[in-house]
Structure formats: C-alpha cells, structure tokens
Design a protein around this motif. Structure first.
Motif, PDB file in Angstrom:
ATOM      1  N   THR A 127       0.818  -1.211   0.000  1.00 18.33           N
ATOM      2  CA  THR A 127       0.000   0.000   0.000  1.00 18.33           C
ATOM      3  C   THR A 127       0.854   1.263   0.000  1.00 18.33           C
ATOM      4  N   LYS A 131       1.093   4.306  -2.912  1.00 19.51           N
ATOM      5  CA  LYS A 131       0.858   5.725  -2.674  1.00 19.51           C
ATOM      6  C   LYS A 131       2.062   6.564  -3.103  1.00 19.51           C
ATOM      7  N   GLN A 132       3.247   6.089  -2.779  1.00 19.73           N
ATOM      8  CA  GLN A 132       4.458   6.861  -3.076  1.00 19.73           C
ATOM      9  C   GLN A 132       4.725   6.968  -4.575  1.00 19.73           C
ATOM     10  N   THR A 155      -3.932  -4.227  -3.032  1.00 21.90           N
ATOM     11  CA  THR A 155      -2.807  -3.803  -2.210  1.00 21.90           C
ATOM     12  C   THR A 155      -2.826  -4.532  -0.868  1.00 21.90           C
TER      13      THR A 155
END
Length: 343
Positions: A127, A131-132, A155
């Motif tokens: 996850t 996001k990154q 995820t």
C-alpha cells in the motif's frame, strides 16, 4: 526528600536548564530508537506478518530466503511452498523499481486473503509503495528480465522485505515466471506448526534477523543508543557534581546543625530521580507527537516498551552517577565549611 524537593522548587531556573539538556538527550535517544525500530520492522515486515513459526530452507541459504533454492518434491507434509525472489519492475511510464516477489498457493492459510481470488499474472502490491509511486489497481507492470507482464489487482499493508516493496502473487504465477527464466524452484516451506524434515529449519524470528542488512543496521543503532545513554549519564553526573561542590558551604552548615549525611545525600539523589523522570515523561510526549506527523516514507516506529526500557536505563545510570558527588559530601567537615564562610 523534602529538602531536595524544596530546593527544586526554589531554584527553578538552574534545574530547569538541567532538565532541558536532559530532555534533549532523551529525545535524541528516543528518536534514534524509533528510527531503529522502524527500520527493523520495515526490513522484515512481510515476514513478521506471516502467521508461521517454522521455515525450512536449503542449507547453503544461511537463513536468507532469496538464497534458498528447493525442489517442490522436497516439500514436507503439512507445509506450504513459499517463493521469494528479487525483481526489477518496469512500469508503463518507463520507470523501474526494485521489488521482492512473494508467492504462496492461492488456497494459502498464511498469506493475504486476496491471494485466493488472484488469477495467473495478477499481483498485489504494498500500500505504501502504491501511494508513493502513484501506482493504482489495474496498472500493468513488467519484469525487466523476462518481460513478463503482471496486472495489479489489489494492495496489502506492511508489505516490505529488505526495505523493498513486496509483490504478492500465487505459486501458479510464480511457476510461469520461473519458466520464462528457465528455472523451477521454490524458496522455502513454511508452517504454523513444527514439522520434521532433513532441510535446515529456522524460526520466524531467525528469518527476520537474517534479512540482508538487518544485523548491520541494528548493531549500529545499538552502539549509538548505548553511547547516548552513557553521555547523558555523564552530563547529569557533571551537572550535579558541580552543583554539589558549589553548595558545600551550605551543606556543611546542615551537617553542623545535626542533619545526617544520609539525609542530605538522599535529597540529592531524589533531585536526580525527579529531574530525569520529568524529562523522560516530556520526551515521551514529544517523541510520540513527532511520530504522528512524520511522513509515511520515513520508517519511524514508536514502541512503548523499547522507549520506556531505554528511559529506565538512562534514569538508572543517572542515579548511579549521582552517587559520585556524595563521596565529597561524606568527607566534608562542618568546621571547615563554616570556616570557609567566615573567611
């Protein structure tokens, strides 16, 4: 103790400055401790979250999953095959990322529940990594070596191994990937219960400690933490030694009017204890607050038991250091102290 407490209240500025320095030292220790705990967790998060107790690897692997190569026919009864290997992902925008592939059977009792719904060529990603990097469900990624394409369908949380994001898939997809590399192996056999095998077995804790870079990181941080505890104790000892030396004339008068050396000494030790305890409490609040606002990309983890343990260690070493000035107090003669004041 009453005498020590009254002096703390009366000399707020002096003890406040000492408390500030002590707080800064403890905050530094707790921040390094949180970073060490965060790196330790991040290094083997995916292993820590697997509900397994025994892991079988090839002998030459020395406890490292990515170095173990086993044939499926070697699988002991009651275990699941686990595949682990590094991969360089090539995304649709041309960027590349290092990941670690983890594969378990679709009907696994240990891995993410989403594995049961995966089809061949489908994967789950960490996850935080999604996001990154802006990776989303439905994106396609390609293995740089084999050019095999995978589709991201979900995820998982805490999916990290050796500071790299984990790509979860099924053994069926693993076999397809291995076939393109002209290999056919699994990395380990895992189980929640103990099992008999001629392979080399490890506990989950042993596997985490053998993650590449884990021991070197933790040993370095451990040396830093111990050094800071010793430095903090020495600074407190120096502060209170100087403070005690400055008060020798007053302490001599106290001894002259009949107050025992033990009573005076207990007041000095009480001051050290209260000062370090208050500094520890404030430092814990500061560190906990910082942990809540740090970016997710920083592997910081606040652990109460570890933080309190190092806080108690610093208090203990400070109390031991506070005994040193008491030797001078014990040798102090009231007549000498009063004579010094008269002169």
């Amino acid at each position: 103790m009453k005498m020590g407490w009254r002096e703390l209240i009366r000399m707020k500025k002096r003890f406040g400055l000492m408390g500030l320095v002590t707080t800064l030292i403890i905050v530094l220790i707790l921040m390094i401790t949180g970073l060490a705990d965060g790196l330790a967790y991040d290094n083997g998060a995916v292993i820590r979250n697997l509900p397994v107790e025994q892991v079988a690897l090839s002998q030459e692997a020395e406890g490292q999953l990515t170095r173990s190569f086993l044939e499926e026919q070697e699988q002991p009864k009651g275990t699941e095959a686990l595949g682990v290997q590094n991969m360089v992902l090539e995304k649709q925008d041309g960027t590349k990322d290092d990941v670690t592939v983890f594969a378990l059977p679709a009907e696994t009792a240990y891995g993410p529940k989403q594995l049961q719904a995966l089809k061949r060529g489908e994967v789950l990603v960490d996850t935080a990594y999604a996001k990154q990097t802006g990776t989303a469900v439905g994106d396609k990624v390609t293995d740089f070596r084999t050019k095999m394409t995978f589709t991201i369908v979900g995820t998982v949380t805490d999916g990290r191994y050796s500071h790299a994001p984990v790509l979860w898939t099924t053994i069926a997809s693993w076999d397809d990937w291995q076939a393109k590399m002209q290999t056919n192996y699994v990395s380990a056999f895992v189980s929640q219960d103990s099992f008999k095998t001629d392979l080399t077995t490890y506990t989950k804790a042993d596997i985490v400690k053998q993650v590449p870079g884990y021991a070197a990181e933790q040993n370095s941080f451990q040396m830093m933490r111990i050094a800071l505890v010793v430095i903090g104790a020495l600074i407190l000892t120096a502060f209170f030694y100087i403070l005690t030396m400055q008060k020798m004339k007053q302490l001599g008068i106290l001894k002259a009017i009949g107050i025992r050396t033990r009573t005076i000494g207990s007041g000095l030790v009480f001051q050290v204890f209260v000062l370090t305890l208050l500094s520890l409490a404030f430092s814990l609040c500061v560190t906990l607050g910082v942990s809540q606002v740090l970016p997710s990309g920083i592997p910081f983890r606040f652990e109460w038991d570890t933080s309190l343990g190092y806080g108690a260690l610093l208090i203990g070493t400070a109390l031991i250091g506070s005994v040193i000035p008491l030797r001078a107090l014990k040798k102090l003669e009231p007549a000498d102290a009063m004579g010094g004041m008269a002169g």
